[in-house]
Design a protein around this motif. Structure first.
Motif, PDB file in Angstrom:
ATOM      1  N   VAL A   7      37.302  46.638  42.410  1.00 51.13           N
ATOM      2  CA  VAL A   7      38.690  46.177  42.541  1.00 51.13           C
ATOM      3  C   VAL A   7      38.873  44.892  41.757  1.00 51.13           C
ATOM      4  CG1 VAL A   7      39.043  47.292  44.768  1.00 51.13           C
ATOM      5  CG2 VAL A   7      38.210  44.943  44.708  1.00 51.13           C
ATOM      6  N   LYS A   8      39.998  44.783  41.086  1.00 52.61           N
ATOM      7  CA  LYS A   8      40.236  43.607  40.248  1.00 52.61           C
ATOM      8  C   LYS A   8      41.398  42.783  40.786  1.00 52.61           C
ATOM      9  CE  LYS A   8      40.659  42.144  35.463  1.00 52.61           C
ATOM     10  NZ  LYS A   8      40.919  42.542  34.082  1.00 52.61           N
ATOM     11  N   ASP A  39      44.302  49.625  41.863  1.00 54.25           N
ATOM     12  CA  ASP A  39      43.004  49.736  42.537  1.00 54.25           C
ATOM     13  C   ASP A  39      43.169  50.111  44.010  1.00 54.25           C
ATOM     14  OD1 ASP A  39      41.922  49.163  40.131  1.00 54.25           O
ATOM     15  OD2 ASP A  39      41.394  47.090  40.598  1.00 54.25           O
ATOM     16  N   LEU A  60      33.872  45.845  45.449  1.00 53.10           N
ATOM     17  CA  LEU A  60      33.195  44.936  44.523  1.00 53.10           C
ATOM     18  C   LEU A  60      34.201  44.356  43.546  1.00 53.10           C
ATOM     19  CD1 LEU A  60      30.748  43.828  42.818  1.00 53.10           C
ATOM     20  CD2 LEU A  60      30.618  46.102  41.779  1.00 53.10           C
ATOM     21  N   THR A  61      34.208  43.027  43.416  1.00 46.33           N
ATOM     22  CA  THR A  61      35.066  42.431  42.406  1.00 46.33           C
ATOM     23  C   THR A  61      34.279  41.437  41.584  1.00 46.33           C
ATOM     24  OG1 THR A  61      37.247  41.496  41.985  1.00 46.33           O
ATOM     25  CG2 THR A  61      35.987  40.424  43.702  1.00 46.33           C
ATOM     26  N   VAL A  62      34.647  41.314  40.310  1.00 44.81           N
ATOM     27  CA  VAL A  62      34.122  40.267  39.442  1.00 44.81           C
ATOM     28  C   VAL A  62      35.331  39.435  39.048  1.00 44.81           C
ATOM     29  CG1 VAL A  62      33.107  39.763  37.183  1.00 44.81           C
ATOM     30  CG2 VAL A  62      32.250  41.697  38.542  1.00 44.81           C
ATOM     31  N   LEU A 102      29.580  44.165  36.214  1.00 48.60           N
ATOM     32  CA  LEU A 102      29.810  45.173  37.258  1.00 48.60           C
ATOM     33  C   LEU A 102      28.607  46.116  37.373  1.00 48.60           C
ATOM     34  CD1 LEU A 102      33.561  46.067  36.597  1.00 48.60           C
ATOM     35  CD2 LEU A 102      32.644  45.152  38.746  1.00 48.60           C
ATOM     36  N   CYS A 120      37.035  53.636  40.720  1.00 50.23           N
ATOM     37  CA  CYS A 120      37.811  52.622  40.001  1.00 50.23           C
ATOM     38  C   CYS A 120      39.276  53.020  39.990  1.00 50.23           C
ATOM     39  CB  CYS A 120      37.369  52.531  38.544  1.00 50.23           C
ATOM     40  SG  CYS A 120      35.721  51.872  38.300  1.00 50.23           S
ATOM     41  N   GLY A 121      40.108  52.046  39.656  1.00 55.82           N
ATOM     42  CA  GLY A 121      41.505  52.336  39.379  1.00 55.82           C
ATOM     43  C   GLY A 121      41.621  52.897  37.964  1.00 55.82           C
ATOM     44  N   MET A 122      42.803  53.403  37.601  1.00 55.03           N
ATOM     45  CA  MET A 122      42.952  54.004  36.270  1.00 55.03           C
ATOM     46  C   MET A 122      43.056  52.948  35.166  1.00 55.03           C
ATOM     47  SD  MET A 122      46.908  55.344  36.459  1.00 55.03           S
ATOM     48  CE  MET A 122      47.038  55.823  34.737  1.00 55.03           C
ATOM     49  N   SER A 124      43.405  48.239  34.759  1.00 57.38           N
ATOM     50  CA  SER A 124      43.827  47.003  35.410  1.00 57.38           C
ATOM     51  C   SER A 124      45.234  46.707  34.953  1.00 57.38           C
ATOM     52  CB  SER A 124      42.917  45.813  35.112  1.00 57.38           C
ATOM     53  OG  SER A 124      41.894  46.100  34.248  1.00 57.38           O
ATOM     54  N   GLY A 128      44.597  46.390  31.257  1.00 56.22           N
ATOM     55  CA  GLY A 128      45.085  47.749  31.083  1.00 56.22           C
ATOM     56  C   GLY A 128      44.419  48.550  29.995  1.00 56.22           C
ATOM     57  N   MET A 129      43.148  48.252  29.691  1.00 65.29           N
ATOM     58  CA  MET A 129      42.507  49.013  28.629  1.00 65.29           C
ATOM     59  C   MET A 129      42.048  50.389  29.102  1.00 65.29           C
ATOM     60  SD  MET A 129      40.190  46.068  26.844  1.00 65.29           S
ATOM     61  CE  MET A 129      39.490  47.001  25.486  1.00 65.29           C
ATOM     62  N   VAL A 131      39.150  51.231  30.113  1.00 66.63           N
ATOM     63  CA  VAL A 131      37.848  51.540  29.518  1.00 66.63           C
ATOM     64  C   VAL A 131      36.677  51.181  30.424  1.00 66.63           C
ATOM     65  CG1 VAL A 131      38.562  51.437  27.122  1.00 66.63           C
ATOM     66  CG2 VAL A 131      37.800  49.348  28.255  1.00 66.63           C
ATOM     67  N   VAL A 132      36.889  50.301  31.401  1.00 62.25           N
ATOM     68  CA  VAL A 132      35.771  49.859  32.237  1.00 62.25           C
ATOM     69  C   VAL A 132      35.079  51.035  32.947  1.00 62.25           C
ATOM     70  CG1 VAL A 132      35.190  48.504  34.306  1.00 62.25           C
ATOM     71  CG2 VAL A 132      36.468  47.451  32.429  1.00 62.25           C
ATOM     72  N   PRO A 133      35.818  51.996  33.514  1.00 62.98           N
ATOM     73  CA  PRO A 133      35.121  53.109  34.168  1.00 62.98           C
ATOM     74  C   PRO A 133      34.198  53.882  33.212  1.00 62.98           C
ATOM     75  CG  PRO A 133      37.418  53.048  34.852  1.00 62.98           C
ATOM     76  CD  PRO A 133      37.278  52.058  33.738  1.00 62.98           C
TER      77      PRO A 133
HETATM   78  N1  LIG Z   1      36.711  42.312  36.926  1.00 69.26           N
HETATM   79  C1  LIG Z   1      36.687  43.475  37.573  1.00 69.26           C
HETATM   80  N2  LIG Z   1      36.208  43.543  38.842  1.00 69.26           N
HETATM   81  C2  LIG Z   1      36.162  44.731  39.492  1.00 69.26           C
HETATM   82  N3  LIG Z   1      36.606  45.890  38.971  1.00 69.26           N
HETATM   83  C3  LIG Z   1      37.107  45.887  37.717  1.00 69.26           C
HETATM   84  C4  LIG Z   1      37.169  44.690  36.947  1.00 69.26           C
HETATM   85  N4  LIG Z   1      37.709  45.005  35.745  1.00 69.26           N
HETATM   86  C5  LIG Z   1      37.972  46.321  35.758  1.00 69.26           C
HETATM   87  N5  LIG Z   1      37.606  46.869  36.960  1.00 69.26           N
HETATM   88  C6  LIG Z   1      37.736  48.288  37.373  1.00 69.26           C
HETATM   89  O1  LIG Z   1      37.965  49.101  36.239  1.00 69.26           O
HETATM   90  C7  LIG Z   1      39.240  49.741  36.308  1.00 69.26           C
HETATM   91  C8  LIG Z   1      39.852  49.869  34.935  1.00 69.26           C
HETATM   92  O2  LIG Z   1      39.985  48.605  34.353  1.00 69.26           O
HETATM   93  P1  LIG Z   1      40.369  48.357  32.824  1.00 69.26           P
HETATM   94  O3  LIG Z   1      39.378  49.071  31.993  1.00 69.26           O
HETATM   95  O4  LIG Z   1      40.285  46.869  32.681  1.00 69.26           O
HETATM   96  O5  LIG Z   1      41.757  48.857  32.614  1.00 69.26           O
HETATM   97  C9  LIG Z   1      40.032  48.891  37.296  1.00 69.26           C
HETATM   98  O6  LIG Z   1      41.053  49.641  37.903  1.00 69.26           O
HETATM   99  C10 LIG Z   1      38.935  48.476  38.280  1.00 69.26           C
HETATM  100  O7  LIG Z   1      38.651  49.525  39.190  1.00 69.26           O
END
Ligand SMILES: Nc1ncnc2c1ncn2[C@@H]1O[C@H](COP(=O)(O)O)[C@@H](O)[C@H]1O
Ligand SMILES: Cc1cc2nc3c(=O)[nH]c(=O)nc-3n(C[C@H](O)[C@H](O)[C@H](O)COP(=O)(O)OP(=O)(O)OC[C@H]3O[C@@H](n4cnc5c(N)ncnc54)[C@H](O)[C@@H]3O)c2cc1C
Lengths: 263, 322
Positions: A7-8, A39, A60-62, A102, A120-122, A124, A128-129, A131-133
């Motif tokens: 979660v962010k 998220d 979990l958050t960073v 993470l 993860c969420g779709m 942030s 909003g990239m 790409v994190v998942p």
């Molecule tokens: N700093 C963070 N801490 C925890 N979860 C993150 C973080 N950044 C991204 N995520 C997870 O990755 C998903 C997609 O993020 P993003 O790729 O930044 O759009 C988010 O919805 C979160 O579930």
């Protein structure tokens, strides 16, 4: 089953978000922050799976110290435990570095009992990239099932349905997996009074980069593999001609379209 | 000249317009090489040549189509290892971004997503423009490590033909078992509407909660058809079940950047604006004169869409002489 939800904590999208002039990073102080609304859908999906199959759900958050609020909200919604990775060196991290931290935290969480499902969420709502998942799946060697409009688990198989470009797809994988869920997946629950009270007693661990064995030079603005050269506020759009329909509004509209050569 | 890899976005060989945009951008940066992954190369061939691909790498192994993005990222990583290109360009679709993200980690290379423009900077390296915070800011950025991996949004460039005779090379890659972990077990193609694809269309007509019902969306469709445009919807309309999610415009739907965007019965929430703010011309029809959508509209009609839109459709047909 052990589920970890990433979660962010993000600046509120409805406020005037901007940059820090000094280092061109996202300004996370002048605008109120909150748990990314997208998220909440991941938390809801994790809790629903836990209710059906029995699972321990960790949020979990960073992020900076304020980000503890994101974990707290997840606990109030019903997650069992929380982890907050906080370290001054993380400021300005890009998705590549965030995914590294993470992934290390997920590995540490998996030491006692392996993590079966990372949710993860779709996207942030700030960066909003989306790409994190995928990056987490890459780093952990987990199966990647992203943009789920629905999630099911049976035995050691996870199955999602999603709306792809031209088709509706069903995707299946053996656990462990990283699953990201869209805002179509569910309606996130509101924390109940009982949930809010119970959250106060739930365990939250705070980890630094050192706890994860991540070198501070591998993250943060200095380590980013891309950099913002400049940013500009887009000039607000000029308000155009507004007419009130007097029975010929449609015709007026077409006159405008014709002037602009659309008709 | 330095080699720029363009990952072809296609559906079984039908090349999407975004690929011709990428090839056009790639020509500014160096010599474009197309990377065709999947089935249907014969059909794609002519388009790639017409837009200036100097080389085409053809990767046809079935594993590349039957699984999600992981095998494609592995294939590209192997290609990058061998070719050491000056940049890799992909379409900024969910799939394109995920491939790019995984490739960035494999190649320890910087990643920029959602570029709306790419030019060559003073040092010869690409400089990108992105639109952030729901379109309120534009950001210039560049990659500082490894081979720049850039995903580019649809409509970032006007495709310019430039006939070439590409050298073709069939490429075999090794796909790990791990990359095959997630499998597509069912794929149900969406019904084709005969309208242009939402993200590529030069005209989009969108309906929101003000449309009132699924049946009433025919009013939106009729205007879109009269203009030769695509149909979009707000999340409120999608959540109500009036229109499929595939047509949602906004933060959690599609981003569109057409020449003309018509918003009918849409208030203009920030999450909706995020998906359409960069449209060239914006027209709004809303019965509430205070609706925020009017603040960004080039032309607006305060009125009931159920009368304004049919009248507009009829007037367009009359002008067309039908
Ligand atoms: N700093 C963070 N801490 C925890 N979860 C993150 C973080 N950044 C991204 N995520 C997870 O990755 C998903 C997609 O993020 P993003 O790729 O930044 O759009 C988010 O919805 C979160 O579930
Ligand atoms: C994380 C997150 C992501 C989101 N993502 C998206 C997204 O991708 N896309 C999106 O659109 N929204 C998104 N939203 C929702 C967004 O906040 C708004 O709720 C939504 O855009 C509202 O849709 P609307 O304008 O159709 O409805 P409303 O805000 O209810 O507006 C309806 C409008 O129709 C007008 N109207 C009513 N009847 C008529 C009539 N007969 N004739 C003319 N006008 C009429 C009304 O005056 C009103 O202005 C998201 C929200 C969140 C929290």
């Amino acid at each position: 089953m052990k589920i970890v939800v990433c979660v962010k904590y993000v600046p509120d999208a409805t406020a005037d978000r901007t940059f820090n002039a000094s280092d061109r990073t996202v300004d996370r102080t002048s605008v109120p922050g909150l748990l990314s609304e997208l998220d909440e859908h991941a938390i809801e999906a994790a809790l629903t799976l836990a209710e059906a199959h029995g699972a321990n759900v960790t949020a979990l958050t960073v992020g900076p110290s304020d980000a503890a609020a994101a974990v707290k909200k997840a606990l109030q919604m019903g997650a069992d435990a929380g982890v907050h990775v906080v370290d001054d060196a993380i400021h300005g991290s890009d998705a590549i570095a965030s995914s590294l931290v993470l992934a290390k935290a997920l590995q540490k969480l998996g030491e006692a009992e392996p993590v079966d499902l990372v949710m993860c969420g779709m996207a942030s709502t700030d960066g909003g990239m989306s790409v994190v998942p995928a990056m987490l799946a890459e780093r952990l060697g987990y199966a990647q099932l992203t943009f789920a409009a629905s999630v099911e688990v049976s035995g050691d198989v996870v199955r999602i349905r999603r709306d792809a470009e031209t088709a509706t797809e069903t995707i299946e994988a053996k656990l462990p997996a990283v699953v990201s869920v869209t805002d179509q997946a569910n309606e996130p629950r509101y924390p109940s009074f009982k949930g809010i009270m119970a959250a106060k007693k739930k365990p939250v661990q705070t980890w630094s980069l050192a706890d994860l064995g991540v070198d501070a030079s591998a993250v943060g603005l200095g380590a980013a593999w891309s950099s913002v050269v400049s940013y500009d506020a887009r000039p607000p759009r000029q308000k155009g001609t507004i007419v009130t329909d007097d029975g010929s509004g449609g015709e007026a509209l077409v006159r405008f379209l014709a002037e602009q050569k659309f008709v | 000249m330095s080699e720029i890899l363009v990952v072809v976005d296609h559906a079984d060989g039908a090349v999407r317009k975004t690929t011709t945009e990428l090839l056009t951008i790639a020509r500014r940066l160096g010599a474009p090489s197309a990377v065709f992954i999947g089935r249907g190369y014969e059909q794609a061939k002519a388009t790639l040549a017409a837009f200036g691909a100097q080389k085409v790498y053809v990767l046809e192994q079935p594993e590349l189509s039957d699984y999600l993005v992981a095998p494609k990222a592995e294939a590209l990583a192997q290609l990058c290892e061998r070719l050491q290109p000056a940049a890799v360009l992909l379409t900024s679709s969910p799939e394109g971004k995920e491939i790019a993200g995984r490739l960035a980690i494999k190649r320890e290379s910087g990643l920029i997503t959602d570029a709306v423009d790419v030019v060559t900077g003073d040092d010869g390296a690409p400089v990108t423009t992105q639109s952030v915070f729901a379109g309120n800011y534009t950001v210039q950025a560049k990659v500082t490590r490894g081979c720049p991996i850039i995903t580019v949004k649809p409509n970032a460039a006007t495709p310019e033909p430039a006939k070439a005779q590409p050298v073709e090379e069939k490429v075999e890659v090794t796909i790990s078992e791990a990359a095959k972990a997630a499998r597509v077990v069912d794929r149900t193609a969406r019904e084709r509407t005969g309208r242009p694809e939402l993200t590529e269309a030069s005209i989009v007509v969108s309906g929101g909660r003000g449309v009132g019902s699924a049946e009433n969306f025919t009013v939106i469709e009729a205007l879109a058809d009269a203009l030769g445009g695509a149909v979009g919807a707000s999340r409120a309309a999608v959540d109500a079940g009036w229109y499929p999610h595939a047509y949602q415009v906004g933060q959690t739907g599609k981003t569109v950047s057409p020449q003309l965007y018509i918003a009918a019965g849409i208030s203009g929430a920030i999450q909706h604006r995020a998906g359409m703010q960069t449209s060239r011309t914006i027209v709004a029809v809303n019965k509430d004169p205070e609706a925020p959508i009017f603040d960004m509209a080039d032309f607006g009609v305060v009125g009931d869409l159920h009368t304004v839109l049919p009248q507009a459709t009829e007037e367009i047909m009359r002008r067309k002489g039908q």
